[in-house]
Design a protein around this motif. Sequence first.
Motif, PDB file in Angstrom:
ATOM      1  N   VAL A  42       0.844  -1.189   0.000  1.00 41.56           N
ATOM      2  CA  VAL A  42       0.000   0.000   0.000  1.00 41.56           C
ATOM      3  C   VAL A  42       0.883   1.244   0.000  1.00 41.56           C
ATOM      4  CG1 VAL A  42      -1.925  -1.130   1.182  1.00 41.56           C
ATOM      5  CG2 VAL A  42      -0.144   0.009   2.532  1.00 41.56           C
ATOM      6  N   ALA A  43       0.335   2.322  -0.489  1.00 39.28           N
ATOM      7  CA  ALA A  43       1.062   3.597  -0.499  1.00 39.28           C
ATOM      8  C   ALA A  43       1.014   4.227   0.887  1.00 39.28           C
ATOM      9  CB  ALA A  43       0.460   4.546  -1.521  1.00 39.28           C
ATOM     10  N   VAL A  44       2.131   4.818   1.309  1.00 36.59           N
ATOM     11  CA  VAL A  44       2.173   5.473   2.623  1.00 36.59           C
ATOM     12  C   VAL A  44       2.446   6.965   2.501  1.00 36.59           C
ATOM     13  CG1 VAL A  44       2.899   3.392   3.834  1.00 36.59           C
ATOM     14  CG2 VAL A  44       4.637   4.907   2.865  1.00 36.59           C
ATOM     15  N   SER A  52       4.685   7.783  -5.322  1.00 34.94           N
ATOM     16  CA  SER A  52       4.249   7.295  -4.018  1.00 34.94           C
ATOM     17  C   SER A  52       5.358   6.504  -3.371  1.00 34.94           C
ATOM     18  CB  SER A  52       2.998   6.414  -4.159  1.00 34.94           C
ATOM     19  OG  SER A  52       1.953   7.112  -4.802  1.00 34.94           O
ATOM     20  N   SER A  53       5.303   6.420  -2.051  1.00 37.99           N
ATOM     21  CA  SER A  53       6.175   5.529  -1.286  1.00 37.99           C
ATOM     22  C   SER A  53       5.309   4.402  -0.770  1.00 37.99           C
ATOM     23  CB  SER A  53       6.831   6.283  -0.134  1.00 37.99           C
ATOM     24  OG  SER A  53       7.617   7.352  -0.634  1.00 37.99           O
ATOM     25  N   PHE A  54       5.873   3.217  -0.671  1.00 36.16           N
ATOM     26  CA  PHE A  54       5.076   2.036  -0.379  1.00 36.16           C
ATOM     27  C   PHE A  54       5.577   1.320   0.870  1.00 36.16           C
ATOM     28  CE2 PHE A  54       5.253   2.855  -4.916  1.00 36.16           C
ATOM     29  CZ  PHE A  54       3.912   2.956  -5.226  1.00 36.16           C
ATOM     30  N   ALA A  55       4.696   0.508   1.423  1.00 34.96           N
ATOM     31  CA  ALA A  55       5.027  -0.318   2.593  1.00 34.96           C
ATOM     32  C   ALA A  55       4.034  -1.466   2.649  1.00 34.96           C
ATOM     33  CB  ALA A  55       4.950   0.508   3.871  1.00 34.96           C
ATOM     34  N   ALA A  59       2.798  -3.109   8.036  1.00 34.83           N
ATOM     35  CA  ALA A  59       3.622  -1.999   8.528  1.00 34.83           C
ATOM     36  C   ALA A  59       2.816  -0.699   8.547  1.00 34.83           C
ATOM     37  CB  ALA A  59       4.857  -1.856   7.637  1.00 34.83           C
ATOM     38  N   TYR A  60       1.992  -0.497   7.508  1.00 34.28           N
ATOM     39  CA  TYR A  60       1.157   0.708   7.458  1.00 34.28           C
ATOM     40  C   TYR A  60       0.219   0.753   8.661  1.00 34.28           C
ATOM     41  CZ  TYR A  60      -2.036   4.257   5.555  1.00 34.28           C
ATOM     42  OH  TYR A  60      -2.799   5.385   5.366  1.00 34.28           O
ATOM     43  N   VAL A  61      -0.470  -0.348   8.915  1.00 42.39           N
ATOM     44  CA  VAL A  61      -1.448  -0.373  10.008  1.00 42.39           C
ATOM     45  C   VAL A  61      -0.748  -0.241  11.354  1.00 42.39           C
ATOM     46  CG1 VAL A  61      -3.188  -1.783  11.153  1.00 42.39           C
ATOM     47  CG2 VAL A  61      -3.106  -1.680   8.662  1.00 42.39           C
ATOM     48  N   ALA A  62       0.376  -0.948  11.529  1.00 46.45           N
ATOM     49  CA  ALA A  62       1.091  -0.866  12.809  1.00 46.45           C
ATOM     50  C   ALA A  62       1.641   0.535  13.040  1.00 46.45           C
ATOM     51  CB  ALA A  62       2.225  -1.887  12.831  1.00 46.45           C
ATOM     52  N   GLY A  63       2.195   1.136  11.974  1.00 47.23           N
ATOM     53  CA  GLY A  63       2.717   2.494  12.113  1.00 47.23           C
ATOM     54  C   GLY A  63       1.615   3.494  12.416  1.00 47.23           C
ATOM     55  N   GLY A  64       0.458   3.351  11.741  1.00 45.69           N
ATOM     56  CA  GLY A  64      -0.665   4.246  12.011  1.00 45.69           C
ATOM     57  C   GLY A  64      -1.174   4.109  13.432  1.00 45.69           C
ATOM     58  N   ALA A  65      -1.313   2.865  13.902  1.00 50.40           N
ATOM     59  CA  ALA A  65      -1.781   2.646  15.268  1.00 50.40           C
ATOM     60  C   ALA A  65      -0.792   3.215  16.283  1.00 50.40           C
ATOM     61  CB  ALA A  65      -1.989   1.153  15.510  1.00 50.40           C
ATOM     62  N   ALA A  66       0.517   3.064  15.993  1.00 48.94           N
ATOM     63  CA  ALA A  66       1.526   3.602  16.907  1.00 48.94           C
ATOM     64  C   ALA A  66       1.473   5.129  16.948  1.00 48.94           C
ATOM     65  CB  ALA A  66       2.916   3.136  16.479  1.00 48.94           C
ATOM     66  N   THR A 104      -5.940   9.653  13.223  1.00 48.21           N
ATOM     67  CA  THR A 104      -6.761   8.527  12.782  1.00 48.21           C
ATOM     68  C   THR A 104      -7.420   8.828  11.443  1.00 48.21           C
ATOM     69  OG1 THR A 104      -7.237   8.016  15.104  1.00 48.21           O
ATOM     70  CG2 THR A 104      -8.643   6.983  13.454  1.00 48.21           C
ATOM     71  N   THR A 105      -7.894  10.063  11.283  1.00 51.09           N
ATOM     72  CA  THR A 105      -8.525  10.469  10.021  1.00 51.09           C
ATOM     73  C   THR A 105      -7.547  10.384   8.862  1.00 51.09           C
ATOM     74  OG1 THR A 105     -10.086  11.938  11.135  1.00 51.09           O
ATOM     75  CG2 THR A 105      -9.605  12.411   8.831  1.00 51.09           C
ATOM     76  N   VAL A 106      -6.321  10.845   9.067  1.00 54.39           N
ATOM     77  CA  VAL A 106      -5.328  10.872   7.989  1.00 54.39           C
ATOM     78  C   VAL A 106      -4.969   9.456   7.553  1.00 54.39           C
ATOM     79  CG1 VAL A 106      -2.955  11.494   7.405  1.00 54.39           C
ATOM     80  CG2 VAL A 106      -4.399  13.111   8.647  1.00 54.39           C
ATOM     81  N   VAL A 107      -4.662   8.576   8.500  1.00 53.92           N
ATOM     82  CA  VAL A 107      -4.257   7.215   8.112  1.00 53.92           C
ATOM     83  C   VAL A 107      -5.444   6.436   7.533  1.00 53.92           C
ATOM     84  CG1 VAL A 107      -2.305   7.121   9.703  1.00 53.92           C
ATOM     85  CG2 VAL A 107      -4.563   6.420  10.501  1.00 53.92           C
ATOM     86  N   ALA A 108      -6.650   6.718   8.038  1.00 49.67           N
ATOM     87  CA  ALA A 108      -7.828   6.050   7.484  1.00 49.67           C
ATOM     88  C   ALA A 108      -8.119   6.550   6.073  1.00 49.67           C
ATOM     89  CB  ALA A 108      -9.034   6.286   8.383  1.00 49.67           C
ATOM     90  N   ALA A 109      -7.988   7.879   5.847  1.00 49.42           N
ATOM     91  CA  ALA A 109      -8.213   8.421   4.506  1.00 49.42           C
ATOM     92  C   ALA A 109      -7.211   7.857   3.513  1.00 49.42           C
ATOM     93  CB  ALA A 109      -8.120   9.945   4.544  1.00 49.42           C
ATOM     94  N   GLY A 110      -5.983   7.573   3.975  1.00 48.36           N
ATOM     95  CA  GLY A 110      -4.989   6.959   3.102  1.00 48.36           C
ATOM     96  C   GLY A 110      -5.393   5.575   2.654  1.00 48.36           C
ATOM     97  N   LEU A 111      -5.984   4.792   3.533  1.00 46.60           N
ATOM     98  CA  LEU A 111      -6.432   3.440   3.172  1.00 46.60           C
ATOM     99  C   LEU A 111      -7.675   3.475   2.296  1.00 46.60           C
ATOM    100  CD1 LEU A 111      -5.954   1.261   6.396  1.00 46.60           C
ATOM    101  CD2 LEU A 111      -4.561   1.312   4.318  1.00 46.60           C
ATOM    102  N   VAL A 112      -8.640   4.317   2.666  1.00 44.04           N
ATOM    103  CA  VAL A 112      -9.881   4.383   1.890  1.00 44.04           C
ATOM    104  C   VAL A 112      -9.599   4.832   0.457  1.00 44.04           C
ATOM    105  CG1 VAL A 112     -12.122   5.543   1.691  1.00 44.04           C
ATOM    106  CG2 VAL A 112     -11.311   4.771   3.913  1.00 44.04           C
ATOM    107  N   GLY A 113      -8.646   5.724   0.273  1.00 42.76           N
ATOM    108  CA  GLY A 113      -8.299   6.193  -1.062  1.00 42.76           C
ATOM    109  C   GLY A 113      -7.679   5.125  -1.930  1.00 42.76           C
ATOM    110  N   GLN A 114      -7.208   4.020  -1.351  1.00 42.14           N
ATOM    111  CA  GLN A 114      -6.603   2.921  -2.111  1.00 42.14           C
ATOM    112  C   GLN A 114      -7.546   1.744  -2.290  1.00 42.14           C
ATOM    113  OE1 GLN A 114      -2.391   2.122  -0.869  1.00 42.14           O
ATOM    114  NE2 GLN A 114      -2.838   3.639   0.735  1.00 42.14           N
TER     115      GLN A 114
END
Length: 334
Positions: A42-44, A52-55, A59-66, A104-114
């Motif tokens: 996924v793009a991060v 885009s940068s990818f991960a 890693a994306y979910v763990a980094g967002g939760a952290a 939370t909004t930013v990391v969620a918007a990143g996933l929804v956009g993909q």
Amino acid sequence: MASFRETLDFRALRFAVAFPLLLAVGFVVCAQMLRNNLPNPVAVMWNADGGSSFAPFGAYVAGGAALITLCGWAVFLQAVSITRPVLMRRVMMGLGLTVSLFITTVVAAGLVGQSGLADARESHVDPIVLAMGSGAALALGVVMMFAFKPDPRWTREDDVALAQELRLLEDPDLARDTLRLWVHARSSVFIMIVVSALFPAALIAVAVPWLGALVAAAALVGAGFLFARVRADRGGLQVFAGGIVRVLTVPAVDIAAAAPAEIKAADYGGWGWRHHDDATAMLVGSGPAVVVRKLNGGRVALSAGTAASADKLAGVLNRAAHRARGDGQAQQPG
């Protein structure tokens, strides 16, 4: 000296620790529901040139939760110590909520956009999720600032309140000799100010913004002088225009007598603060008022709102004057 535990608000601490953690857990759960519709990796990060940068998804979910948890804790915990000012604690509690929800909004918007794309390079941050989530984060943060009530602690204001209560116990008549009231002009007067000043100021501002702002400010200042806060006690009389600027002060020892009266503002030079002949006045309109005669021959007139308030205010000032003169006479022989 208080121990470290005694300086903590444990109710706020529990919320400060639990809320970002639960928010991060909720993000992880929702991300898992989208996993089958997301590209891999996924793009991060999205660059201005379309790159885009990818991960990996994990890693994306763990980094967002952290990020949600650690940034939330970093801000929320500033509101936990009871040694900090109450206002600061309220602000930090609201800011912590806003920061946690915004991340939370930013990391969620990143996933929804993909979601639904085969290649993450074609993705983007979902603008609807970002806009709605950011607005909600800000609004809920403001609500938290007002809703959060820090644990009660003894403060300087409590010392003042205790001293006042003790004085009332020692002297039950003190409350009867103390009066606080607000007076203001009729609502029609303020409507007239809006129509005759603020509306033209808005029109002027279209062509000359600074002049429109100047006209509006002058109208607001003038309207402020049609409010007054009156404070009368055994020390005498004080009147504050707009509730802030002290325009009249009459010590009790200078008062000869006070009497309620129905007066016309024109007799004292008009509305607002006026000095006319031997009289000083703070009037918000014609009607019930109190006229104070001073020992030096001067007069002070002030609006009292209603006839009942005028009677009560005159009584307080007369008792204060008699008490002050009685105390003075008692001290002279000594």
